[in-house]
Each structure stands twice: as structure tokens, then as C-alpha cells.
Design a protein around this motif. Structure first.
Motif, short mmCIF file in Angstrom:
data_model
loop_
_atom_site.label_atom_id
_atom_site.label_comp_id
_atom_site.label_asym_id
_atom_site.label_seq_id
_atom_site.Cartn_x
_atom_site.Cartn_y
_atom_site.Cartn_z
N MET A 116 0.93 -1.14 -0.10
CA MET A 116 0.12 0.08 -0.04
C MET A 116 0.92 1.26 -0.09
O MET A 116 1.75 1.65 1.02
N ALA A 117 0.77 2.32 -0.79
CA ALA A 117 1.49 3.18 -1.21
C ALA A 117 1.04 4.31 -0.17
O ALA A 117 -0.30 4.56 -0.02
N LEU A 118 1.99 5.00 0.23
CA LEU A 118 1.41 6.41 0.83
C LEU A 118 0.76 7.31 0.09
O LEU A 118 1.43 7.85 -0.90
N ASP A 119 -0.14 7.94 0.38
CA ASP A 119 -0.81 9.23 -0.35
C ASP A 119 0.28 10.07 -0.35
O ASP A 119 0.89 10.73 0.70
N PRO A 120 0.60 10.84 -1.54
CA PRO A 120 1.55 11.94 -1.85
C PRO A 120 1.33 13.10 -0.86
O PRO A 120 2.14 13.59 -0.42
N THR A 121 0.01 13.52 -0.78
CA THR A 121 -0.44 14.45 0.19
C THR A 121 -0.04 14.15 1.44
O THR A 121 0.37 15.25 2.47
N LEU A 122 -0.40 13.18 2.13
CA LEU A 122 -0.08 12.72 3.38
C LEU A 122 1.68 12.74 3.55
O LEU A 122 2.11 13.49 4.49
N LEU A 123 2.40 12.31 2.64
CA LEU A 123 3.83 12.57 2.63
C LEU A 123 4.47 13.84 2.64
O LEU A 123 5.18 14.03 3.51
N SER A 124 3.80 14.63 2.14
CA SER A 124 4.23 16.11 2.05
C SER A 124 4.10 16.66 3.45
O SER A 124 4.62 17.86 3.68
N ILE A 125 3.15 16.21 4.43
CA ILE A 125 2.96 16.99 5.36
C ILE A 125 3.72 16.31 6.59
O ILE A 125 3.82 16.81 7.95
N LEU A 126 4.10 14.88 6.51
CA LEU A 126 4.69 14.32 7.49
C LEU A 126 6.09 14.65 7.66
O LEU A 126 6.75 15.40 7.06
N ALA A 127 6.51 14.92 9.09
CA ALA A 127 7.76 15.43 9.46
C ALA A 127 8.15 14.50 10.63
O ALA A 127 7.69 13.85 11.35
N CYS A 128 9.70 14.48 10.58
CA CYS A 128 10.35 13.70 11.74
C CYS A 128 9.80 14.46 12.97
O CYS A 128 9.94 15.50 13.43
N PRO A 129 9.52 13.60 13.82
CA PRO A 129 9.33 13.79 15.36
C PRO A 129 10.28 14.54 16.11
O PRO A 129 9.83 15.26 17.20
N GLN A 130 11.23 14.11 15.57
CA GLN A 130 12.74 14.53 16.54
C GLN A 130 13.07 15.97 16.01
O GLN A 130 13.26 16.95 16.80
N ASP A 131 13.21 16.13 14.90
CA ASP A 131 13.88 17.45 14.37
C ASP A 131 13.05 18.09 13.48
O ASP A 131 13.04 19.46 13.10
N LYS A 132 11.70 17.71 13.32
CA LYS A 132 10.63 18.53 12.78
C LYS A 132 10.85 18.56 11.12
O LYS A 132 10.29 19.54 10.56
N GLY A 133 11.75 18.01 10.52
CA GLY A 133 12.26 18.16 9.18
C GLY A 133 11.67 17.21 8.17
O GLY A 133 10.87 16.18 8.75
N PRO A 134 11.79 17.36 7.09
CA PRO A 134 10.99 16.22 6.16
C PRO A 134 11.86 14.94 6.08
O PRO A 134 12.98 14.75 6.50
N LEU A 135 11.02 13.91 5.52
CA LEU A 135 11.46 12.62 5.57
C LEU A 135 11.46 12.06 4.26
O LEU A 135 10.77 12.40 3.35
N LEU A 136 12.33 11.15 3.84
CA LEU A 136 12.20 10.65 2.47
C LEU A 136 11.43 9.28 2.45
O LEU A 136 11.60 8.33 3.76
N LEU A 137 10.69 9.00 1.62
CA LEU A 137 10.17 7.61 1.34
C LEU A 137 11.10 6.77 0.82
O LEU A 137 11.52 6.89 -0.09
N VAL A 138 11.23 5.48 1.58
CA VAL A 138 12.11 4.40 0.90
C VAL A 138 11.30 3.26 0.55
O VAL A 138 10.98 2.71 1.51
N ASP A 139 10.89 3.04 -0.69
CA ASP A 139 10.28 1.71 -1.12
C ASP A 139 8.93 1.36 -0.35
O ASP A 139 8.52 0.28 -0.03
N ASP A 140 8.28 2.55 -0.16
CA ASP A 140 6.95 2.34 0.79
C ASP A 140 7.26 1.31 2.16
O ASP A 140 6.22 0.82 2.57
#
Length: 72
Positions: free
Chosen positions: A1-25
Motif C-alpha cells: 500500500m503506497a503512502l498518499d503523496p499529500t500525506l507524505l508532504s505533511i509528515l515530518a520527523c518527530p525529533q527534528d521536525k524536518g522532512p522525511l524521505l520515503l524509501v520503497d513504501d
């Protein structure tokens, strides 16, 4: 199941609040802190205690896999 691109765009690392890279779902990766967050049954587990540290060789492999993934 692939992550929704919109969801991916708003997700952030809980530690440094920066963006995350999606690796092979299969995981979300923070290359700045070298921390990998699992994706279980299509749901990102963004808990600091559930993340794992990534060594140098895996870090390079994850970056390559993230960059080679088709952009959505």
C-alpha cells in the motif's frame, strides 16, 4: 500500500521536525539524523522510540533507493 503523496508532504520527523524521505513504501528516513521510521500495514510509525539508527553504509543505500524511486 503506497503512502498518499499529500500525506507524505505533511509528515515530518518527530525529533527534528524536518522532512522525511520515503524509501520503497517500507520506511520513512531522516538523513539528517540517520533515523529510520517503519511503515506498518501502510501506516507510518513516527515515534522516536520506534525509530532505529542507521549506519553509514545503510545511510548511503537508503539515499540511493529514495532518489531512484519514482516521484509521485
Amino acid at each position: 500500500m503506497a503512502l498518499d503523496p499529500t500525506l507524505l508532504s505533511i509528515l515530518a520527523c518527530p525529533q527534528d521536525k524536518g522532512p522525511l524521505l520515503l524509501v520503497d513504501d517500507e520506511l520513512l528516513y531522516n538523513p539528517r539524523l540517520r533515523r529510520a521510521y517503519p511503515i506498518e500495514d501502510g501506516i507510518p510509525v513516527l515515534l522516536v522510540d520506534e525509530a532505529r539508527d542507521v549506519a553509514e553504509d545503510e545511510h548511503l543505500a537508503l539515499l540511493a533507493r529514495a532518489e531512484s524511486a519514482p516521484q509521485q
